[in-house]
Design a protein around this motif. Sequence first.
Motif, short mmCIF file in Angstrom:
data_model
loop_
_atom_site.label_atom_id
_atom_site.label_comp_id
_atom_site.label_asym_id
_atom_site.label_seq_id
_atom_site.Cartn_x
_atom_site.Cartn_y
_atom_site.Cartn_z
N PRO A 147 64.92 62.26 81.56
CA PRO A 147 64.68 60.84 81.28
C PRO A 147 65.92 60.10 80.79
CG PRO A 147 62.95 62.20 80.34
CD PRO A 147 64.02 63.14 80.81
N PHE A 148 66.83 60.81 80.13
CA PHE A 148 68.02 60.18 79.56
C PHE A 148 69.19 60.13 80.54
CE2 PHE A 148 65.90 62.42 75.93
CZ PHE A 148 65.32 61.28 75.38
N SER A 189 54.17 55.83 76.43
CA SER A 189 55.10 54.99 77.20
C SER A 189 54.35 54.03 78.11
CB SER A 189 56.06 55.86 78.00
OG SER A 189 55.37 56.69 78.91
N CYS A 213 60.48 52.95 82.66
CA CYS A 213 61.66 53.80 82.39
C CYS A 213 62.20 53.52 80.99
CB CYS A 213 62.74 53.54 83.43
SG CYS A 213 62.41 54.23 85.06
N THR A 214 62.35 52.25 80.66
CA THR A 214 62.88 51.87 79.35
C THR A 214 61.96 52.35 78.23
OG1 THR A 214 63.98 49.92 80.26
CG2 THR A 214 63.55 49.93 77.89
N VAL A 217 62.00 56.24 77.68
CA VAL A 217 63.20 56.66 76.95
C VAL A 217 63.09 56.26 75.47
CG1 VAL A 217 65.67 56.26 76.68
CG2 VAL A 217 64.71 56.66 78.96
N GLU A 221 63.00 58.92 72.38
CA GLU A 221 64.04 58.86 71.36
C GLU A 221 63.43 58.69 69.97
OE1 GLU A 221 66.63 55.74 72.67
OE2 GLU A 221 67.96 57.14 73.73
#
Length: 283
Positions: A147-148, A189, A213-214, A217, A221
């Motif tokens: 993912p990163f 998410s 996607c944003t 992540v 995190e």
Amino acid sequence: MPELPEVETVRRGLANRLQSFVIDDIEVLRDRAVASPGGPQALRLGLRGQKVGAWSRRGKYLVAQLHDPQTGHCNGVWGVHLRMTGQFQWHPTPTEPCRHTRVRLWNTAGEELRFVDLRSFGEMWFVPQNVSIDAVMTGLQRLGPEPFSEEFNATYLEQKLKGSTRSIKAALLDQAVVAGAGNIYADESLFAAGIAPHRKAGELNLPELERLCTCLVDVLEMSIGAGGTTFSDFRDLEGVNGNYGGQASVYRRTGQPCLACGTPIERQRLGGRSTHWCPVCQR
């Protein structure tokens, strides 16, 4: 099952605790914990006498470099997958192992790293230096991008999911689509992105995929920063629970008010997994 944040938390704990750890002895208490060729005997021979070097993570897999303690020469790698309930424990002084202990490793000081696994699905591998890691830990071959990573983006997802009729929740759980995401963080998410989990993956447009996607992540995190999530079995190397569970927006909050709009959180099974979402905030 530990997901990416939990596995990353374990990786960091192992990297910190096992600096200069030379494996003086190893005991395998359950043969099925060893998945590599040669079984427990090959694992013992491969790991004994080796200095544990850098730890890396790929999806939910952990890999440690093994080095000759005198020359520093790399002598292969030690691979681990926690599966559903596997966990490492650090014991600086001798203690009796519990009945779920599968593998024990000691250094010359008598300090012990212990692998405990209630359900016994966790696996370990020894991969010699001259053998491809993917050839032994075959699950690595099927993993999608991290993912990163730069490879994981909306354009990639649009191409990967094009024409797919399965739910976006099921797609996020597919390790060939994105490595490391699991049930908790898929739910979280999707809520953060405002996307209903049962929507067909191939019907999401590019702006929605960019948000997803944003948000994935960001959620990962945040959980890594909280030491992962503990709802049942997960503990870090020192036996500490993960703290992200108390920050979850939808996961395991069935019937409780949505933190954004107050609507009761709903739950249903999608692709065989419990799924939690807000019917108002997620469309």
